[in-house]
Design a protein around this motif. Structure first.
Motif, PDB file in Angstrom:
ATOM      1  N   GLN A  25       0.838  -1.202   0.000  1.00  0.00           N
ATOM      2  CA  GLN A  25       0.000   0.000   0.000  1.00  0.00           C
ATOM      3  C   GLN A  25       0.875   1.254   0.000  1.00  0.00           C
ATOM      4  O   GLN A  25       0.638   2.182  -0.776  1.00  0.00           O
ATOM      5  CB  GLN A  25      -0.921  -0.008   1.212  1.00  0.00           C
ATOM      6  CG  GLN A  25      -1.838   1.190   1.266  1.00  0.00           C
ATOM      7  CD  GLN A  25      -2.848   1.087   2.381  1.00  0.00           C
ATOM      8  OE1 GLN A  25      -3.332   0.011   2.697  1.00  0.00           O
ATOM      9  NE2 GLN A  25      -3.180   2.220   2.962  1.00  0.00           N
ATOM     10  N   GLU A  81       1.155   3.947  -3.152  1.00  0.00           N
ATOM     11  CA  GLU A  81       0.815   5.351  -2.923  1.00  0.00           C
ATOM     12  C   GLU A  81       1.952   6.271  -3.369  1.00  0.00           C
ATOM     13  O   GLU A  81       1.707   7.401  -3.768  1.00  0.00           O
ATOM     14  CB  GLU A  81       0.497   5.584  -1.441  1.00  0.00           C
ATOM     15  CG  GLU A  81      -0.842   5.002  -1.032  1.00  0.00           C
ATOM     16  CD  GLU A  81      -1.075   4.994   0.463  1.00  0.00           C
ATOM     17  OE1 GLU A  81      -0.143   5.299   1.242  1.00  0.00           O
ATOM     18  OE2 GLU A  81      -2.211   4.661   0.868  1.00  0.00           O
ATOM     19  N   ARG A  82       3.186   5.782  -3.324  1.00  0.00           N
ATOM     20  CA  ARG A  82       4.343   6.628  -3.645  1.00  0.00           C
ATOM     21  C   ARG A  82       4.914   6.415  -5.045  1.00  0.00           C
ATOM     22  O   ARG A  82       5.635   7.273  -5.539  1.00  0.00           O
ATOM     23  CB  ARG A  82       5.455   6.390  -2.620  1.00  0.00           C
ATOM     24  CG  ARG A  82       5.089   6.839  -1.238  1.00  0.00           C
ATOM     25  CD  ARG A  82       6.293   6.765  -0.334  1.00  0.00           C
ATOM     26  NE  ARG A  82       5.931   6.908   1.061  1.00  0.00           N
ATOM     27  CZ  ARG A  82       6.728   6.608   2.058  1.00  0.00           C
ATOM     28  NH1 ARG A  82       7.946   6.149   1.828  1.00  0.00           N
ATOM     29  NH2 ARG A  82       6.335   6.754   3.299  1.00  0.00           N
TER      30      ARG A  82
END
Length: 188
Positions: A28, A32-33
């Motif tokens: 996750q 997200e990055r």
């Protein structure tokens, strides 16, 4: 395959011992990055951990694929198409998936425990010590960035890893270095 996509895979039992909850939390953070990160997870096990995998697949459609169940040929294909196999096991007595992945040209990223410690960090795969999601995520993000910036380097490493497995763990080598000396000692 998107030009900059970096693929991470896992297959096996979806249980705490294999660290799949650590993998889910790390994945996750990674997704997200890094918009080019992709995960392929296949396996089955504890229902609460399976639900966690399914939720990630819904949250990141097309970037996180969860295939519930186990089909060995499909699992091997998932590993073979990946850049890295992630092995965040809490404990691992033997560790075979790292060797199999290396033969398929996929670099293992593993928690440095038990049988996974045979990975030569930076040469045949990558090891990390503190088995927390943030530590694993940082390593995966770093590897994804390196893979994206230095693709030629990451085309050579799998060849080196596969050769290492063949040289260090072939039956011929094991018989010569382990079995014959063992039986010779028994004869004494």
């Amino acid at each position: 395959r998107a030009e900059n996509a970096v693929f991470f895979s896992y297959h096996g039992r979806i249980v705490h011992q294999k660290g799949t909850d650590i993998l889910a939390a790390a994945a996750q953070i990674v997704m997200e990055r890094n918009k080019d990160a992709r995960f392929i997870v296949t396996g089955q096990g504890a229902s609460e951990l399976e639900k966690e995998q399914a939720a990630l697949a819904l949250r990141f459609p097309g970037r996180y694929l969860y295939l519930r169940g186990y089909n060995r040929p499909l699992a091997r294909l998932c590993v073979a198409v990946s850049d890295f196999i992630v092995l965040p096991s809490i404990f691992e007595p033997c560790g075979l998936e790292d060797l199999i992945a290396q033969i398929y040209g996929t670099l293992p990223v593993a928690h440095a425990c038990g049988g996974l410690q045979k990975i030569e960090d930076g040469k045949t795969g990558f090891l990390y010590k503190d088995n927390r999601p943030d530590v694993l995520a940082d390593l995966l993000l770093d590897l994804a960035e390196q893979r994206q910036k230095e693709p030629a380097h990451f085309e050579r490493l799998p060849v080196q890893a596969a050769r290492s497995v063949q040289n260090r763990f072939s039956w011929k080598k094991i018989i010569k270095t382990s079995y014959i000396p063992f039986y010779e000692r028994l004869r004494e």
